[in-house]
Design a protein around this motif. Structure first.
Motif, PDB file in Angstrom:
ATOM      1  N   PRO A 133       0.849  -1.306   0.018  1.00 33.95           N
ATOM      2  CA  PRO A 133       0.029  -0.034  -0.112  1.00 33.95           C
ATOM      3  C   PRO A 133       0.891   1.465   0.071  1.00 33.95           C
ATOM      4  N   MET A 134       1.906   1.335   0.829  1.00 37.83           N
ATOM      5  CA  MET A 134       2.774   2.510   0.654  1.00 37.83           C
ATOM      6  C   MET A 134       3.495   2.676  -0.451  1.00 37.83           C
ATOM      7  N   THR A 135       3.908   1.508  -1.159  1.00 35.54           N
ATOM      8  CA  THR A 135       4.705   1.463  -2.207  1.00 35.54           C
ATOM      9  C   THR A 135       3.713   2.303  -3.294  1.00 35.54           C
ATOM     10  N   ASN A 136       2.514   1.805  -3.643  1.00 35.99           N
ATOM     11  CA  ASN A 136       1.395   2.225  -4.396  1.00 35.99           C
ATOM     12  C   ASN A 136       1.257   3.715  -4.312  1.00 35.99           C
ATOM     13  N   TYR A 137       1.290   4.257  -2.861  1.00 37.97           N
ATOM     14  CA  TYR A 137       1.105   5.684  -2.634  1.00 37.97           C
ATOM     15  C   TYR A 137       2.647   6.410  -3.164  1.00 37.97           C
ATOM     16  N   VAL A 138       3.665   5.882  -2.803  1.00 33.22           N
ATOM     17  CA  VAL A 138       5.014   6.579  -3.205  1.00 33.22           C
ATOM     18  C   VAL A 138       4.963   6.660  -4.793  1.00 33.22           C
ATOM     19  N   ALA A 139       4.567   5.467  -5.378  1.00 32.71           N
ATOM     20  CA  ALA A 139       4.766   5.664  -6.798  1.00 32.71           C
ATOM     21  C   ALA A 139       3.668   6.560  -7.400  1.00 32.71           C
ATOM     22  N   LYS A 140       2.638   6.620  -6.940  1.00 31.97           N
ATOM     23  CA  LYS A 140       1.315   7.464  -7.350  1.00 31.97           C
ATOM     24  C   LYS A 140       1.887   9.117  -7.312  1.00 31.97           C
ATOM     25  N   LYS A 141       2.414   9.326  -6.004  1.00 31.44           N
ATOM     26  CA  LYS A 141       3.303  10.744  -5.949  1.00 31.44           C
ATOM     27  C   LYS A 141       4.310  11.103  -6.843  1.00 31.44           C
ATOM     28  N   TYR A 142       4.981  10.021  -7.084  1.00 29.87           N
ATOM     29  CA  TYR A 142       6.202  10.323  -8.046  1.00 29.87           C
ATOM     30  C   TYR A 142       5.530  10.728  -9.525  1.00 29.87           C
ATOM     31  N   LEU A 143       4.578   9.662  -9.903  1.00 29.63           N
ATOM     32  CA  LEU A 143       3.765   9.898 -10.880  1.00 29.63           C
ATOM     33  C   LEU A 143       3.244  11.453 -11.129  1.00 29.63           C
ATOM     34  N   ALA A 144       2.346  11.696 -10.255  1.00 30.98           N
ATOM     35  CA  ALA A 144       1.578  12.756 -10.272  1.00 30.98           C
ATOM     36  C   ALA A 144       2.543  14.159 -10.133  1.00 30.98           C
ATOM     37  N   GLU A 145       3.398  14.158  -9.220  1.00 26.93           N
ATOM     38  CA  GLU A 145       4.428  15.293  -8.873  1.00 26.93           C
ATOM     39  C   GLU A 145       5.486  15.545  -9.801  1.00 26.93           C
ATOM     40  N   VAL A 146       6.157  14.494 -10.530  1.00 25.54           N
ATOM     41  CA  VAL A 146       7.025  14.550 -11.190  1.00 25.54           C
ATOM     42  C   VAL A 146       6.744  14.095 -12.585  1.00 25.54           C
ATOM     43  N   LEU A 147       6.553  12.884 -12.704  1.00 22.33           N
ATOM     44  CA  LEU A 147       6.844  11.898 -13.977  1.00 22.33           C
ATOM     45  C   LEU A 147       5.600  12.529 -15.042  1.00 22.33           C
ATOM     46  N   GLN A 148       4.554  12.844 -14.726  1.00 19.01           N
ATOM     47  CA  GLN A 148       3.466  13.152 -15.635  1.00 19.01           C
ATOM     48  C   GLN A 148       3.525  14.358 -16.634  1.00 19.01           C
ATOM     49  N   ASN A 149       4.196  15.347 -16.059  1.00 22.44           N
ATOM     50  CA  ASN A 149       4.493  16.670 -16.494  1.00 22.44           C
ATOM     51  C   ASN A 149       5.696  17.062 -16.001  1.00 22.44           C
ATOM     52  N   ILE A 150       6.731  16.337 -16.555  1.00 26.43           N
ATOM     53  CA  ILE A 150       8.167  16.412 -16.269  1.00 26.43           C
ATOM     54  C   ILE A 150       8.783  17.750 -17.052  1.00 26.43           C
ATOM     55  N   THR A 151       9.513  18.519 -16.383  1.00 29.64           N
ATOM     56  CA  THR A 151      10.036  19.566 -16.948  1.00 29.64           C
ATOM     57  C   THR A 151      11.587  19.495 -17.089  1.00 29.64           C
ATOM     58  N   PRO A 152      12.147  20.234 -18.159  1.00 31.52           N
ATOM     59  CA  PRO A 152      13.442  20.122 -18.170  1.00 31.52           C
ATOM     60  C   PRO A 152      14.502  20.286 -17.072  1.00 31.52           C
ATOM     61  N   ASP A 153      14.224  20.991 -16.158  1.00 34.31           N
ATOM     62  CA  ASP A 153      14.900  21.218 -15.058  1.00 34.31           C
ATOM     63  C   ASP A 153      14.989  19.899 -14.172  1.00 34.31           C
ATOM     64  N   ARG A 154      14.081  19.008 -14.389  1.00 31.92           N
ATOM     65  CA  ARG A 154      14.054  17.714 -13.889  1.00 31.92           C
ATOM     66  C   ARG A 154      14.699  16.654 -14.349  1.00 31.92           C
ATOM     67  N   LEU A 155      15.397  17.166 -15.495  1.00 36.28           N
ATOM     68  CA  LEU A 155      16.127  16.158 -16.355  1.00 36.28           C
ATOM     69  C   LEU A 155      17.536  16.334 -16.354  1.00 36.28           C
ATOM     70  N   VAL A 156      18.227  17.342 -16.098  1.00 35.99           N
ATOM     71  CA  VAL A 156      19.517  17.582 -15.771  1.00 35.99           C
ATOM     72  C   VAL A 156      19.779  18.320 -14.423  1.00 35.99           C
ATOM     73  N   TYR A 157      21.052  17.761 -13.781  1.00 39.37           N
ATOM     74  CA  TYR A 157      21.408  18.013 -12.198  1.00 39.37           C
ATOM     75  C   TYR A 157      21.527  19.555 -12.524  1.00 39.37           C
ATOM     76  N   PRO A 158      21.079  20.026 -10.957  1.00 39.24           N
ATOM     77  CA  PRO A 158      21.154  21.439 -11.078  1.00 39.24           C
ATOM     78  C   PRO A 158      22.684  21.701 -10.810  1.00 39.24           C
ATOM     79  N   ASP A 159      23.168  23.084 -11.142  1.00 39.15           N
ATOM     80  CA  ASP A 159      24.300  23.648 -10.742  1.00 39.15           C
ATOM     81  C   ASP A 159      24.786  23.775  -9.197  1.00 39.15           C
TER      82      ASP A 159
END
Length: 159
Positions: A133-159
């Motif tokens: 159940p917590m695994t499902n939650y963590v995966a849903k959160k990563y999908l919703a907050e990061v993966l589904q609308n990923i932006t270029p700043d989340r694809l290259v390490y920050p300086d």
């Protein structure tokens, strides 16, 4: 001794995302190591071992069975800091190349119900340390907050 590259990344500005951690050449082959950062280091709580372990079982099973990428998967496993995972692929890739693969993997994890593959005493050295159940939650959160609308700043390490 010199700091290894992963310790030179500013973890105070690092946000969850998909990053190329390193590229290594072995013979004629390139191995690309990806940093799949699930939680924000030093700001958010880290993942518990039970959900990390469950994600590891589900993702490794999904990735190695994925029809296009399966033969390129070398390793999927957790970071010691418990804020993400490393994915090693045979080949020379950039983060944008694997967004759909990572999204599909975490969608599989978010929706997974039933018996976790390899979660038996015969198959795993710590099979009781699982929390679906917590695994499902963590995966849903990563999908919703990061993966589904990923932006270029989340694809290259920050300086």
């Amino acid at each position: 001794m010199e700091k290894i590259t992963s310790f030179t990344i500013n973890h105070l500005t690092l946000l969850p995302g998909i990053y190329v951690s390193r590229k290594d050449t072995i013979g004629d082959e390139t191995v690309t190591t990806f940093d799949l950062r699930v939680t924000r280091p030093n700001f958010e709580p880290v993942m518990n071992t039970a959900e990390i372990h469950t994600i590891e079982h589900l993702a490794a099973t999904y990735l190695r069975n994925e029809p296009v990428w399966g033969e390129k998967i070398l390793y999927f496993g957790p970071m010691g800091c418990r804020t993400g995972f490393y994915l090693l692929l045979k080949g020379d890739y950039e983060s944008a190349d694997i967004v759909s693969l990572v999204t599909d993997t975490f969608r599989f994890i978010a929706d997974f119900k039933g018996d976790v593959p390899g979660a038996a005493a015969r198959d795993c050295g710590n099979y009781l340390d699982m929390n679906l159940p917590m695994t499902n939650y963590v995966a849903k959160k990563y999908l919703a907050e990061v993966l589904q609308n990923i932006t270029p700043d989340r694809l290259v390490y920050p300086d």
